[in-house]
Design an enzyme around this catalytic site. Structure first.
Site, PDB file in Angstrom:
ATOM      1  N   ASP A  76       0.866  -1.169   0.000  1.00 19.26           N
ATOM      2  CA  ASP A  76       0.000   0.000   0.000  1.00 19.26           C
ATOM      3  C   ASP A  76       0.913   1.232   0.000  1.00 19.26           C
ATOM      4  O   ASP A  76       2.114   1.130   0.284  1.00 19.26           O
ATOM      5  CB  ASP A  76      -0.876  -0.057   1.258  1.00 19.26           C
ATOM      6  CG  ASP A  76      -1.724   1.175   1.443  1.00 19.26           C
ATOM      7  OD1 ASP A  76      -2.354   1.614   0.454  1.00 19.26           O
ATOM      8  OD2 ASP A  76      -1.749   1.712   2.565  1.00 19.26           O
ATOM      9  N   ASP A 125      -0.240   5.089   0.928  1.00 21.91           N
ATOM     10  CA  ASP A 125      -0.512   6.081   1.980  1.00 21.91           C
ATOM     11  C   ASP A 125      -0.675   5.408   3.340  1.00 21.91           C
ATOM     12  O   ASP A 125      -1.450   4.465   3.502  1.00 21.91           O
ATOM     13  CB  ASP A 125      -1.779   6.864   1.631  1.00 21.91           C
ATOM     14  CG  ASP A 125      -1.611   7.678   0.371  1.00 21.91           C
ATOM     15  OD1 ASP A 125      -0.967   8.731   0.424  1.00 21.91           O
ATOM     16  OD2 ASP A 125      -2.099   7.227  -0.696  1.00 21.91           O
ATOM     17  N   ASP A 161      -2.302  -0.308   5.896  1.00 22.48           N
ATOM     18  CA  ASP A 161      -2.594   0.370   7.163  1.00 22.48           C
ATOM     19  C   ASP A 161      -4.071   0.586   7.442  1.00 22.48           C
ATOM     20  O   ASP A 161      -4.450   0.868   8.582  1.00 22.48           O
ATOM     21  CB  ASP A 161      -1.906   1.741   7.185  1.00 22.48           C
ATOM     22  CG  ASP A 161      -2.625   2.766   6.320  1.00 22.48           C
ATOM     23  OD1 ASP A 161      -3.033   3.822   6.835  1.00 22.48           O
ATOM     24  OD2 ASP A 161      -2.795   2.510   5.112  1.00 22.48           O
TER      25      ASP A 161
END
Length: 260
Positions: free
Chosen positions: A22, A24, A200
């Site tokens: 991922d 961000d 996240d």
């Protein structure tokens, strides 16, 4: 989902692994506006070293479009699944299989922007995905969520609402990071390797589930919460230091702050 087995990840394998990342909150710290993030040269170099070490078995799995990812990481054009897997670049520097914006999603974006855009809420139009970012105005997250949930009743079947840590998104049902990871794992560069996925947010949970099913390593970045990820790193700095160690670099707890 459980947080009971939320442990620091083991040492990265020496060989025969595939890496899914991922962006961000994993490689880059979140910013109040998605366009405010900055990619440092040290991070670009790390990604090139990882891609070389893994013989090409590295891909971004992101909610951003691939064109935006390319702009952030320029001149790199890595393998990537953008828009949660609605668009793909299956080969480094290869063509992008892109997704377009339906007219009803465009109209909805204009309506929501007219109401919330004046209050530091960023309405991001990502083809068939509509993302409403409320990090700069967290008190408006309930209203943003209400707007997309109401819109869902009037859209064609096949859409869902996904709540995030600092916003909400409306997207097609087929947009799922787990499916994107499976697609890459069928490619020659990835076949037979152990998948590792770092993410996240709640949108990364399908990716964690998929990697767990494949016997890989699922690693959530950020403070503890309920998750399907089996391992954890507390910050972007720790995630980058962990990845850097896999290339032979010495870990540094201040990695991202030094990456410019």
């Amino acid at each position: 989902m459980s947080a009971s087995s939320y442990l620091p990840p083991p040492q990265v394998p020496d060989a025969n692994w595939a890496l899914f990342l991922d962006i961000d909150g994993t490689l880059l710290e979140h910013a109040e506006h998605p366009d405010a993030v900055v990619v440092g040269e040290r991070l670009r170099t790390l990604l090139v070293e990882l891609e070389t070490k893994l013989d090409g078995a590295l891909a971004f799995i992101t909610g951003r479009s691939i064109s935006v990812a390319d702009r952030l990481f320029k001149p790199l054009r890595l393998r990537a699944a953008g828009l949660y897997g609605l668009e793909h670049r299956l080969e480094m520097n290869g063509p992008v299989l892109a997704a377009s914006e339906p007219a009803d999603i465009a109209a909805l974006a204009q309506e929501i922007e007219a109401e919330l855009g004046v209050a530091n809420v960023y309405v991001e139009r990502k083809g068939p995905i509509l993302a409403i970012h409320t990090r700069a105005a967290p008190h408006l997250l309930p209203r943003a969520t209400q707007l997309v949930e109401e819109a869902l009743k009037h859209l064609p079947k096949g859409y869902r609402v996904l709540a995030g840590n600092a916003g909400v998104e409306l997207m097609p049902l087929q947009a799922a990071k787990g499916a994107a990871i499976r697609r890459f794992m069928d490619l020659p560069a990835f076949v037979g390797k152990q998948p590792i996925f770092l993410g996240d947010d709640t949108s990364d949970e399908p990716g964690f589930d998929t990697v767990n099913e494949m016997g890989g390593l699922s690693v959530r970045i950020g403070p503890p919460r309920q998750t399907s990820a089996r391992y954890a790193l507390s910050s972007v700095d720790q995630a980058l230091a962990w990845l850097a160690e896999s290339t032979g670099q010495k870990g540094d707890a201040r990695w991202s702050s030094l990456s410019a």
